[in-house]
Scaffold this motif. Structure first.
Motif, PDB file in Angstrom:
ATOM      1  N   LEU A  62      28.797 -23.700  88.899  1.00  0.00           N
ATOM      2  CA  LEU A  62      29.439 -22.384  88.826  1.00  0.00           C
ATOM      3  C   LEU A  62      29.247 -21.774  87.437  1.00  0.00           C
ATOM      4  O   LEU A  62      28.907 -20.590  87.294  1.00  0.00           O
ATOM      5  N   HIS A  63      29.446 -22.585  86.419  1.00  0.00           N
ATOM      6  CA  HIS A  63      29.260 -22.164  85.029  1.00  0.00           C
ATOM      7  C   HIS A  63      27.834 -21.648  84.820  1.00  0.00           C
ATOM      8  O   HIS A  63      27.628 -20.584  84.232  1.00  0.00           O
ATOM      9  N   TYR A  64      26.876 -22.361  85.343  1.00  0.00           N
ATOM     10  CA  TYR A  64      25.469 -21.999  85.197  1.00  0.00           C
ATOM     11  C   TYR A  64      25.177 -20.692  85.942  1.00  0.00           C
ATOM     12  O   TYR A  64      24.565 -19.767  85.389  1.00  0.00           O
ATOM     13  N   ALA A  65      25.639 -20.604  87.177  1.00  0.00           N
ATOM     14  CA  ALA A  65      25.355 -19.420  87.987  1.00  0.00           C
ATOM     15  C   ALA A  65      25.995 -18.179  87.365  1.00  0.00           C
ATOM     16  O   ALA A  65      25.434 -17.081  87.420  1.00  0.00           O
ATOM     17  N   TRP A  66      27.146 -18.373  86.752  1.00  0.00           N
ATOM     18  CA  TRP A  66      27.882 -17.277  86.144  1.00  0.00           C
ATOM     19  C   TRP A  66      27.261 -16.852  84.812  1.00  0.00           C
ATOM     20  O   TRP A  66      27.417 -15.734  84.359  1.00  0.00           O
ATOM     21  N   ALA A  67      26.564 -17.804  84.185  1.00  0.00           N
ATOM     22  CA  ALA A  67      26.067 -17.556  82.832  1.00  0.00           C
ATOM     23  C   ALA A  67      24.741 -16.806  82.829  1.00  0.00           C
ATOM     24  O   ALA A  67      24.380 -16.205  81.829  1.00  0.00           O
ATOM     25  N   GLY A 127      38.339 -15.155  77.616  1.00  0.00           N
ATOM     26  CA  GLY A 127      37.922 -13.919  78.257  1.00  0.00           C
ATOM     27  C   GLY A 127      36.743 -14.043  79.207  1.00  0.00           C
ATOM     28  O   GLY A 127      36.560 -13.184  80.067  1.00  0.00           O
ATOM     29  N   LYS A 128      35.945 -15.066  79.028  1.00  0.00           N
ATOM     30  CA  LYS A 128      34.757 -15.202  79.882  1.00  0.00           C
ATOM     31  C   LYS A 128      34.949 -16.380  80.818  1.00  0.00           C
ATOM     32  O   LYS A 128      34.903 -17.537  80.383  1.00  0.00           O
ATOM     33  N   PRO A 129      35.160 -16.109  82.111  1.00  0.00           N
ATOM     34  CA  PRO A 129      35.447 -17.207  83.040  1.00  0.00           C
ATOM     35  C   PRO A 129      34.382 -18.297  83.023  1.00  0.00           C
ATOM     36  O   PRO A 129      34.704 -19.473  83.142  1.00  0.00           O
ATOM     37  N   PHE A 130      33.112 -17.929  82.825  1.00  0.00           N
ATOM     38  CA  PHE A 130      32.087 -18.985  82.904  1.00  0.00           C
ATOM     39  C   PHE A 130      32.216 -19.969  81.753  1.00  0.00           C
ATOM     40  O   PHE A 130      31.955 -21.163  81.916  1.00  0.00           O
ATOM     41  N   ILE A 131      32.674 -19.491  80.604  1.00  0.00           N
ATOM     42  CA  ILE A 131      32.867 -20.406  79.474  1.00  0.00           C
ATOM     43  C   ILE A 131      34.076 -21.306  79.729  1.00  0.00           C
ATOM     44  O   ILE A 131      34.046 -22.512  79.495  1.00  0.00           O
TER      45      ILE A 131
END
Lengths: 226, 89
Positions: free
Chosen positions: A177-182, A128-132
């Motif tokens: 991307l993961h970091y920026a999204w988190a 459910g969470k794209p960053f994960i």
């Protein structure tokens, strides 16, 4: 590393003796860099400085350490182009493996400490969470690279080894991307905590641009002049 | 008036001001995509970056199920009847 041409027994023994006492400062320094974040974490733990929300702090700290080590391992090739300091090249792998170590600890903190191996919840979050999801994807790439980082796999995969290990460029993009999204805030209006991931993103972009053959040739030539 | 909130729990009412327009709030100014005016914790609606089904209380190691409206569901749920809480959060 190829075996040296045959030496006389005497020369070989002096060589061995010389190797024995030779301290490889560069290697020690690289391991020092790799272990610094872990030592700092132990220090913060020992002095009770893991903030009011220690699990979240450790999780995020390890993630940042993984990205930092990934950026450092990406920096080796451009630095060698610029300085022709070829002795650095073998340490690229060491730095990459440390990045994997910190990723593994980051993942364990998330799965075990934070969510107590609640697989249902972990699965729901991943889906459910794209960053994960993106972080997991990057982690799978790092896992594949760490697993094939040995000389055995290098020989066995031949040309494909290089191809496989170029996916680290994709992984580093995904990690940013993961970091920026988190973090809280948004990229569109540059609000919140977006500056740090943006800085890492800029670094990754620079390190990737320096690899483009045309750019690489230019900086290598300039380095030769000086 | 917002009472139970995420980080800055209302501690003492000094003044009640009635305004025609909805005032801006700190959190929704920092991250308007993530925090709304009411700033209620609702286990049934995910925060964009995490699930609100469970939470960890400060000082505890494990997670526990999140209670509706920060545990004040009985007292305040009536204020929100008929509202789409996935939109007004």
């Amino acid at each position: 590393m190829s075996t040296p041409p045959s030496l006389s027994p005497q020369a070989a023994s002096t060589r061995r003796a010389a190797l024995k006492i030779k301290i490889d400062w560069l290697r020690i320094g690289v391991h020092g860099i790799g272990l610094f974040a872990l030592a700092r974490l132990a220090y913060l733990w020992a002095f009770g400085s893991l903030t009011a929300n220690p699990i979240q702090f450790v999780e995020q700290y390890l993630g940042r350490a993984a990205l930092t080590l990934l950026v450092l391992s990406l920096a080796v090739t451009p630095v060698v182009s610029l300085t022709r300091w070829r002795a650095l090249i073998p340490h690229r792998r060491t730095l990459g493996l440390y990045a994997f170590l910190y990723f593994a600890l980051h993942l364990l903190t998330f799965g075990v400490l934070d969510y107590g191996l609640d697989w249902g919840e972990i699965l729901r979050l991943t889906a459910g969470k794209p960053f994960i999801f993106v972080g997991l994807l990057a982690g799978l790439i790092l896992l594949a690279l760490a697993a094939t980082s040995f000389k055995y796999w290098m020989k066995r995969l031949g040309r494909n080894w290089k191809r496989l290990h170029k996916t680290v460029y994709l992984a580093s993009g995904l990690v940013v991307l993961h970091y920026a999204w988190a973090v809280k805030g948004s990229l569109t209006n540059l609000s919140g905590d977006i500056l740090r991931p943006l800085g890492f993103g800029l670094l990754v972009v620079i390190l990737l641009v320096l690899r483009i053959p045309a750019v690489r040739r230019r900086i290598t030539r300039r380095a030769r002049v000086f | 008036m917002r009472a139970a909130r995420r980080a800055d729990t209302l501690k003492a009412v000094v003044k009640i001001e009635l305004t025609a327009e909805q005032p801006a709030t700190l959190w929704s100014q920092i991250a308007p995509d993530e925090y709304g005016f009411y700033a209620n914790v609702n286990p049934q609606v995910d925060h964009p970056r995490w699930s609100q089904r469970s939470e960890r209380r400060i000082g505890e190691l494990g997670r526990r199920d999140t209670l509706m409206f920060n545990g004040y569901a009985e007292q305040v749920a009536g204020l929100y009847t008929g509202m789409d809480l996935a939109r007004y959060y």
